[in-house]
Design a protein around this motif. Structure first.
Motif, short mmCIF file in Angstrom:
data_model
loop_
_atom_site.label_atom_id
_atom_site.label_comp_id
_atom_site.label_asym_id
_atom_site.label_seq_id
_atom_site.Cartn_x
_atom_site.Cartn_y
_atom_site.Cartn_z
N PRO A 192 5.83 -6.26 -1.68
CA PRO A 192 6.47 -6.27 -0.48
C PRO A 192 7.05 -4.91 -0.13
CG PRO A 192 6.95 -8.25 -1.65
CD PRO A 192 6.22 -7.19 -2.61
N ALA A 193 7.29 -4.35 -1.41
CA ALA A 193 8.14 -3.05 -1.06
C ALA A 193 7.27 -1.80 -0.92
CB ALA A 193 9.02 -2.78 -2.36
N CYS A 194 5.94 -1.98 -0.95
CA CYS A 194 5.07 -0.99 -0.70
C CYS A 194 5.01 -0.65 0.85
CB CYS A 194 3.65 -1.37 -1.18
SG CYS A 194 2.20 -0.26 -0.67
N GLU A 228 2.69 -0.25 6.48
CA GLU A 228 2.29 0.57 7.66
C GLU A 228 0.87 0.30 8.11
OE1 GLU A 228 0.49 4.24 9.30
OE2 GLU A 228 0.28 3.45 7.37
N ALA A 229 -0.04 0.18 6.96
CA ALA A 229 -1.56 0.12 7.11
C ALA A 229 -1.61 -1.41 7.73
CB ALA A 229 -2.26 0.23 5.73
N LEU A 230 -0.93 -2.40 7.18
CA LEU A 230 -1.15 -3.81 7.93
C LEU A 230 -0.75 -3.49 9.36
CD1 LEU A 230 -1.41 -6.69 7.91
CD2 LEU A 230 0.91 -7.07 6.99
N GLU A 277 4.18 -4.82 15.28
CA GLU A 277 5.80 -3.89 15.03
C GLU A 277 6.61 -4.47 13.75
OE1 GLU A 277 7.60 -4.92 18.90
OE2 GLU A 277 6.18 -4.20 20.04
N LYS A 278 6.46 -5.75 13.62
CA LYS A 278 7.37 -6.15 12.43
C LYS A 278 6.90 -5.50 11.21
CE LYS A 278 8.48 -10.23 9.69
NZ LYS A 278 8.27 -11.84 9.73
N ALA A 279 5.62 -5.45 10.78
CA ALA A 279 5.05 -4.77 9.85
C ALA A 279 5.58 -3.31 9.69
CB ALA A 279 3.60 -4.92 9.50
N MET A 280 5.28 -2.60 10.87
CA MET A 280 5.76 -1.16 10.88
C MET A 280 7.46 -0.83 10.82
SD MET A 280 2.95 -0.01 13.97
CE MET A 280 1.25 0.34 13.69
N GLU A 281 7.86 -1.84 11.30
CA GLU A 281 9.55 -1.95 11.26
C GLU A 281 9.87 -2.05 9.59
OE1 GLU A 281 10.78 -3.74 15.61
OE2 GLU A 281 10.78 -4.97 13.82
N ASN A 303 10.07 8.88 6.33
CA ASN A 303 8.73 9.30 6.67
C ASN A 303 8.44 9.65 8.28
OD1 ASN A 303 5.74 8.94 7.11
ND2 ASN A 303 5.61 8.23 5.05
N PRO A 304 8.00 10.69 8.59
CA PRO A 304 7.92 10.85 10.04
C PRO A 304 6.58 10.17 10.56
CG PRO A 304 7.30 12.84 8.93
CD PRO A 304 7.98 11.75 7.89
N ARG A 305 5.53 9.77 9.94
CA ARG A 305 4.44 9.49 10.39
C ARG A 305 4.62 7.82 10.69
NH1 ARG A 305 0.39 6.61 7.93
NH2 ARG A 305 1.09 7.09 5.77
N PHE A 306 5.61 7.22 10.01
CA PHE A 306 5.94 5.77 10.24
C PHE A 306 6.71 5.64 11.47
CE2 PHE A 306 5.88 4.56 5.41
CZ PHE A 306 4.55 4.90 5.14
N HIS A 307 7.56 6.64 11.42
CA HIS A 307 8.29 6.37 12.99
C HIS A 307 7.33 6.79 14.13
CE1 HIS A 307 12.56 6.21 11.72
NE2 HIS A 307 12.02 6.94 10.78
#
Length: 352
Positions: free
Chosen positions: A277-279, A284-286, A300-304, A313-317
């Protein structure tokens, strides 16, 4: 950067001075000329800026001729027990005291070199390994550790050189072939890496990490179907086991996304997030897979969650901002995209 199933031994992004590997033969006391410099004692070479030395003895020493002055080898047994428990700090303390009393103990020196490598001190480890090689030629396993030191230093050319020597000495050792494959992969020699991983599998056909890395080598050679097969074999090998890795599921999911198969990708990536869960990259890939499936709230939940795990991490934002924009949440989208731009500006090399 996509997860590759590697430990911290395979890092990137550090700038280091170029390294020169000098191989010398050691037969007792010796002075060695280097790059036009006057002769200097071997022990002083490791202190030269930008130069790392690992030396092999010329003679085939199988037993140290000078390492018997300390009959009590109890400290070595204690150090090995600490190493088995991964208490490398305690093992280093014992071994430094031991080699101070028995400076010509090959076993003590090789063990200390291994401990220093595992404590992420590759330069000091190589210095100790050179001292050990003056007492006894290294085994295949010990040369593999030398190769891992060079991997830690991101000197993949010399890592490959020593790991090939290790494979010659231990041709049936799966870990040696695996380490060679990892060095070749990091060097960008994907075809050779594939060959080494296949050789490793010949001696350890049930290894999840080797199958996973074979998949990476195949994917790097633009062989997605074969790569997916390797990832799926890795996933199958860890089914019903107590300890599972998210890495083959993550790599499979990412490849499926790249080849426009988001439904199956989402299924594999959900499994990855359950295992770990901490990966952040799994989350982000999900999110990416769910976004492709138009499952916006879940995406949105997965990316949040990914942003929560790695807030710098700028790409995640950026991908979260895209998700908000797609769902019509424009203010949230602008905030995330602004934050992404700020973080990219603070990185000399943006996160890919």
């Amino acid at each position: 950067m996509r997860a590759n199933g590697t430990s911290t031994a395979f890092r990137s992004g550090r700038v280091r001075p170029s390294l020169l590997l000098l191989v010398v033969c050691v037969v007792g006391p010796l002075t060695v000329p280097l790059m036009g410099l006057s002769s200097s004692p071997l022990k002083s070479l490791s202190g030269l800026s930008g130069v790392l030395v690992f030396a092999l003895p010329c003679v085939d020493q199988t037993v140290s001729s000078r390492g018997t002055e300390l009959a009590d080898e109890g400290p070595l047994r204690s150090a090995k027990e600490d190493m088995h428990r991964s208490d490398f700090a305690a093992a280093e303390k014992i071994l430094r005291e031991f080699v101070q009393r028995a400076p010509h103990s090959a076993e003590g020196l090789y063990l200390l070199g291994e401990v220093l490598m595992r404590r992420d001190q590759p330069k000091e480890s190589l210095r100790i390994f050179t001292q050990a090689a003056a007492e006894r030629r290294p085994t295949g396993k010990e040369l593999r550790l030398v190769g891992l030191d060079y991997i830690l230093l991101e000197d993949y050319v010399d890592a490959v050189r020593w790991l090939k020597r290790a494979a010659e000495l231990s041709p049936n050792d799966a870990e040696t072939w695996y380490s060679l494959g990892r060095a070749q992969y990091s060097k960008g020699d994907y075809s050779s890496a594939e060959s080494s991983f296949r050789q490793a599998l010949a001696f350890d056909s049930g290894s999840v990490k080797i199958e996973n890395n074979l998949g990476l080598a195949l994917a790097a050679q633009n062989q997605p179907e074969k790569a997916m097969e390797a990832y799926r074999r890795a996933v199958g090998l860890q089914e019903n086991t107590a300890s599972q890795s998210e890495q083959p599921l993550l790599n499979l999911g990412l490849l499926l996304i790249d080849h426009n198969q988001p439904q199956e990708a989402a299924e594999e990536l959900i499994r990855a997030t359950v295992i770990s869960p901490a990966c952040a990259q799994c989350q982000e890939a999900l999110g990416q897979a769910l976004l492709a499936l138009k499952r916006l709230p879940e995406a949105e939940k997965a990316m949040e969650k990914a942003v929560e795990l790695e807030p710098t991490n700028p790409r995640f934002h950026y991908v979260l901002g895209r998700a908000y924009k797609q769902s019509g949440e424009m203010e949230k989208s602008r905030n995330e995209l602004r934050r992404s731009a700020e973080l990219y500006g603070s990185h000399s090399t943006p996160t890919k």
